[in-house]
Enzyme design. Structure first.
Site, PDB file in Angstrom:
ATOM      1  N   PHE A  35       0.812  -1.223   0.000  1.00 54.88           N
ATOM      2  CA  PHE A  35       0.000   0.000   0.000  1.00 54.88           C
ATOM      3  C   PHE A  35       0.841   1.267   0.000  1.00 54.88           C
ATOM      4  CE2 PHE A  35      -2.494  -3.408   1.788  1.00 54.88           C
ATOM      5  CZ  PHE A  35      -3.665  -3.289   1.070  1.00 54.88           C
ATOM      6  N   GLN A 101      -1.853  -8.447   8.803  1.00 56.19           N
ATOM      7  CA  GLN A 101      -2.768  -7.430   8.260  1.00 56.19           C
ATOM      8  C   GLN A 101      -3.166  -7.807   6.835  1.00 56.19           C
ATOM      9  OE1 GLN A 101      -1.162  -3.231   9.485  1.00 56.19           O
ATOM     10  NE2 GLN A 101       0.560  -4.611   9.480  1.00 56.19           N
ATOM     11  N   VAL A 103      -4.754  -9.851   3.625  1.00 58.23           N
ATOM     12  CA  VAL A 103      -6.098 -10.406   3.457  1.00 58.23           C
ATOM     13  C   VAL A 103      -6.158 -11.517   2.401  1.00 58.23           C
ATOM     14  CG1 VAL A 103      -7.239  -8.282   4.219  1.00 58.23           C
ATOM     15  CG2 VAL A 103      -6.711  -8.576   1.783  1.00 58.23           C
ATOM     16  N   HIS A 119      -7.129  -7.971   9.553  1.00 53.96           N
ATOM     17  CA  HIS A 119      -7.905  -7.160   8.605  1.00 53.96           C
ATOM     18  C   HIS A 119      -8.826  -8.024   7.752  1.00 53.96           C
ATOM     19  CE1 HIS A 119      -4.912  -3.522   8.844  1.00 53.96           C
ATOM     20  NE2 HIS A 119      -5.689  -3.640   9.916  1.00 53.96           N
ATOM     21  N   SER A 186       5.850  -4.157   7.243  1.00 53.43           N
ATOM     22  CA  SER A 186       4.729  -3.249   7.523  1.00 53.43           C
ATOM     23  C   SER A 186       5.253  -1.835   7.742  1.00 53.43           C
ATOM     24  CB  SER A 186       3.959  -3.699   8.765  1.00 53.43           C
ATOM     25  OG  SER A 186       2.919  -2.776   9.037  1.00 53.43           O
TER      26      SER A 186
END
Ligand code: OAD
Length: 242
Positions: A35, A101, A103, A119, A186
């Site tokens: 992200f 986290q 998915v 998440h 992360s």
């Protein structure tokens, strides 16, 4: 890096309760974009415009388009060596659990058993109104819920939503009593997961391919790619030399 990986191997060998916390950087080597990395999703899109509960309610078409694209991108995606190493470390009793986290479910696909999906999971499709389960293809075809006609959605945590209580409580419980917490890939920008490294009494290690700053609280920081670091570390833990 070699010296630091040796330190990590020693920490793992000498700890009784090791917990791993992964972020999107764990999955990039399986070709899933992160992200906030160099080519991450949120470099070009504001997450609140596509991945929030407000967008789900106010602009379902846009929400549906974004998550359909993400689901289609996952077709044929497989865990990489790093995921398999974490699964093997668990089966050999070296790590206790993984809080993630991510998915896409790659830890479970690699064989990890105790995985807390903080998440959610993108392939767990359900109706937002009545929670009836549905299939990925129902979502991709933009079908409505067969029970109540509500909109379908992936079982991921959207901006503006709470984390799943059971996964959060279990992860927190393991992390609080861990003597070693290893965070992999992360940015630690997202609340509340970014609080977890501060809630352990154990040693903390961060493995990330960039030094983002603001991570001074870690006892050990290894700048490197998840797969390579885990691979070197695994060899050191199980090498025959004392
Ligand atoms: P980010 O994208 O914020 O951070 C990933 C970090 O991993 C970045 O610092 C990358 O540089 C690093 N990285 C990338 N590839 C790597 C590799 N091969 N090895 C090591 N490090 C690597 O991802 P998260 O911190 O997981 O939430 O993001 C948290 C949440 O923000 C996501 O779960 C998602 C997003 O909005 C929701 O959708 C609810």
């Amino acid at each position: 890096m070699e010296k630091k990986v040796k330190e990590l191997a020693a920490l793992i060998k000498n700890s009784k309760h090791v917990v791993v916390l992964t972020g999107a950087g764990m999955d990039t080597e399986s070709n899933i974009p992160d992200f906030r990395g160099k080519e991450g999703w949120w470099k070009n899109i504001d997450p609140r415009t596509v991945a929030s509960i407000d967008t789900f309610r106010e602009n379902y078409s846009l929400f549906h388009e974004f998550y359909s694209m993400r689901l289609k991108m996952l077709e044929g995606i497989k865990p990489h060596e790093g995921h398999f190493i974490l699964a093997e470390l668990e089966s050999k009793g070296r790590i206790e659990s993984i809080a993630t986290q991510n998915v896409a479910g790659l830890h479970a696909l690699a064989g990890s058993r105790k995985v807390y999906e903080l998440h959610g999971n993108i392939r767990s499709i359900r109706c937002n109104s009545c929670n009836r389960e549905a299939k990925v293809k129902n979502f991709l075809n933009k079908e409505k819920c067969k029970s109540c006609g509500g909109h379908l959605r992936p079982g991921v945590v959207l901006f503006g939503e709470m984390l799943p209580t059971e996964a959060w409580d279990s992860a927190l419980n393991d992390i609080e009593r861990a003597d070693l917490l290893i965070v992999i890939g992360s940015s630690l920008e997202v609340y509340p997961v970014n609080q977890l490294p501060m809630l352990t009494k154990g040693k903390t290690v961060l493995i990330n391919n960039e030094d983002r700053g603001g991570t001074g609280m870690f006892d050990l920081k290894i700048i490197g790619k998840a797969r390579e670091v885990l691979d070197s570390c695994f060899r050191l833990i199980f090498s025959s030399t004392p």
